[in-house]
Design a protein around this motif. Structure first.
Motif, PDB file in Angstrom:
ATOM      1  N   ASN A 167      15.733 -12.309   9.586  1.00 33.46           N
ATOM      2  CA  ASN A 167      15.900 -13.915   8.787  1.00 33.46           C
ATOM      3  C   ASN A 167      16.298 -14.516  10.823  1.00 33.46           C
ATOM      4  OD1 ASN A 167      17.383 -14.480   6.613  1.00 33.46           O
ATOM      5  ND2 ASN A 167      19.105 -13.989   6.833  1.00 33.46           N
ATOM      6  N   HIS A 168      15.011 -14.004  11.423  1.00 32.69           N
ATOM      7  CA  HIS A 168      14.433 -14.334  12.462  1.00 32.69           C
ATOM      8  C   HIS A 168      15.788 -14.593  13.438  1.00 32.69           C
ATOM      9  CE1 HIS A 168      11.524 -17.104  10.238  1.00 32.69           C
ATOM     10  NE2 HIS A 168      12.297 -16.832   9.566  1.00 32.69           N
ATOM     11  N   VAL A 169      16.069 -12.950  13.102  1.00 33.93           N
ATOM     12  CA  VAL A 169      17.467 -12.439  14.182  1.00 33.93           C
ATOM     13  C   VAL A 169      16.506 -11.032  14.604  1.00 33.93           C
ATOM     14  CG1 VAL A 169      19.763 -11.731  14.706  1.00 33.93           C
ATOM     15  CG2 VAL A 169      18.955 -13.880  13.018  1.00 33.93           C
ATOM     16  N   ALA A 170      17.351 -10.683  15.883  1.00 36.34           N
ATOM     17  CA  ALA A 170      16.915  -9.952  16.825  1.00 36.34           C
ATOM     18  C   ALA A 170      18.470  -8.915  17.293  1.00 36.34           C
ATOM     19  CB  ALA A 170      15.690  -9.576  17.999  1.00 36.34           C
ATOM     20  N   ILE A 171      18.443  -8.182  17.665  1.00 35.95           N
ATOM     21  CA  ILE A 171      20.003  -8.331  18.278  1.00 35.95           C
ATOM     22  C   ILE A 171      19.915  -6.545  19.255  1.00 35.95           C
ATOM     23  CG2 ILE A 171      22.387  -7.331  17.746  1.00 35.95           C
ATOM     24  CD1 ILE A 171      21.837  -8.226  15.370  1.00 35.95           C
ATOM     25  N   PRO A 172      19.251  -6.555  20.569  1.00 32.90           N
ATOM     26  CA  PRO A 172      18.908  -6.001  21.124  1.00 32.90           C
ATOM     27  C   PRO A 172      19.623  -5.131  21.423  1.00 32.90           C
ATOM     28  CG  PRO A 172      18.514  -8.305  22.457  1.00 32.90           C
ATOM     29  CD  PRO A 172      18.813  -8.001  20.397  1.00 32.90           C
ATOM     30  N   HIS A 173      20.264  -3.857  22.345  1.00 33.53           N
ATOM     31  CA  HIS A 173      21.459  -3.192  22.133  1.00 33.53           C
ATOM     32  C   HIS A 173      20.885  -2.313  23.206  1.00 33.53           C
ATOM     33  CE1 HIS A 173      20.854  -2.149  18.958  1.00 33.53           C
ATOM     34  NE2 HIS A 173      21.339  -0.798  18.560  1.00 33.53           N
ATOM     35  N   GLY A 174      21.708  -1.392  24.199  1.00 33.98           N
ATOM     36  CA  GLY A 174      21.071  -0.542  25.173  1.00 33.98           C
ATOM     37  C   GLY A 174      21.228   0.612  23.816  1.00 33.98           C
ATOM     38  N   THR A 175      20.505   1.968  24.759  1.00 30.73           N
ATOM     39  CA  THR A 175      20.644   3.079  24.357  1.00 30.73           C
ATOM     40  C   THR A 175      21.009   3.918  24.480  1.00 30.73           C
ATOM     41  OG1 THR A 175      19.244   4.140  26.710  1.00 30.73           O
ATOM     42  CG2 THR A 175      17.983   3.615  25.228  1.00 30.73           C
ATOM     43  N   GLU A 176      21.360   4.420  23.764  1.00 30.63           N
ATOM     44  CA  GLU A 176      22.615   6.063  23.796  1.00 30.63           C
ATOM     45  C   GLU A 176      23.202   6.269  25.206  1.00 30.63           C
ATOM     46  OE1 GLU A 176      26.278   8.383  22.247  1.00 30.63           O
ATOM     47  OE2 GLU A 176      24.641   6.692  21.563  1.00 30.63           O
ATOM     48  N   GLU A 177      21.982   6.727  26.732  1.00 27.68           N
ATOM     49  CA  GLU A 177      21.854   6.443  27.254  1.00 27.68           C
ATOM     50  C   GLU A 177      22.831   5.574  28.508  1.00 27.68           C
ATOM     51  OE1 GLU A 177      19.434   6.758  31.292  1.00 27.68           O
ATOM     52  OE2 GLU A 177      19.308   8.704  29.952  1.00 27.68           O
ATOM     53  N   GLY A 178      22.892   4.811  27.682  1.00 21.49           N
ATOM     54  CA  GLY A 178      23.116   3.101  28.351  1.00 21.49           C
ATOM     55  C   GLY A 178      24.215   2.761  28.493  1.00 21.49           C
TER      56      GLY A 178
END
Length: 145
Positions: free
Chosen positions: A58-69
């Motif tokens: 749907n033209h959306v990206a949801i970047p987020h950190g790794t478990e370590e972050g």
């Protein structure tokens, strides 16, 4: 959705990004600027993207950190970057909305599900892409809260 997690200060409208890395850095930078995360969290967001695409459709990206972050998260926060021209997130997918997430403790999944409810509707995403103010864009999240 709480104003402390999502506010006008964490929204960028009408932005251009050369690539998905730049778009992720913009979203992460908003989280850093608003004291949600340490600067190192942005690197975790980029690392996550290298291992698994955060483009959800749907033209959306949801970047987020790794478990370590997770150790770099001071408090939960969401940032939204509106890219009217879009940015390639790989495999022919273009993101016009990039939503950065930092979920403290157990809030991560709750934040993701609330966002998913809003962006699963194509009309909502279209309204987000055409929004001319942060208030207008944020209203979509507050309506669904």
């Amino acid at each position: 959705m709480s104003g402390s997690i999502l506010s006008e200060e964490t929204v960028l409208l009408g932005v251009e990004a050369k690539n998905k890395e730049e778009a992720i850095r913009l979203a992460g930078g908003l989280l850093v600027d608003n004291q949600c995360v340490a600067p190192s969290y942005v690197g975790n967001m980029l690392e996550r993207e290298r291992t698994l695409s955060t483009y959800i459709g749907n033209h959306v990206a949801i970047p987020h950190g790794t478990e370590e972050g997770k150790k770099d998260i001071h408090r939960s926060g969401i940032s939204i970057v509106q890219l009217p021209e879009g940015v390639d997130f790989g495999s022919g997918h273009t993101a016009h909305i990039v939503i950065g997430i930092a979920g403290k403790d157990s809030e991560h999944m709750d934040i993701l599900s609330r966002i998913a409810l809003v962006v699963s509707e194509q009309d909502n995403v279209a309204r987000m892409v055409k929004a001319t103010s942060a208030e207008e864009l944020l209203s979509l999240f507050h309506e669904g809260a």
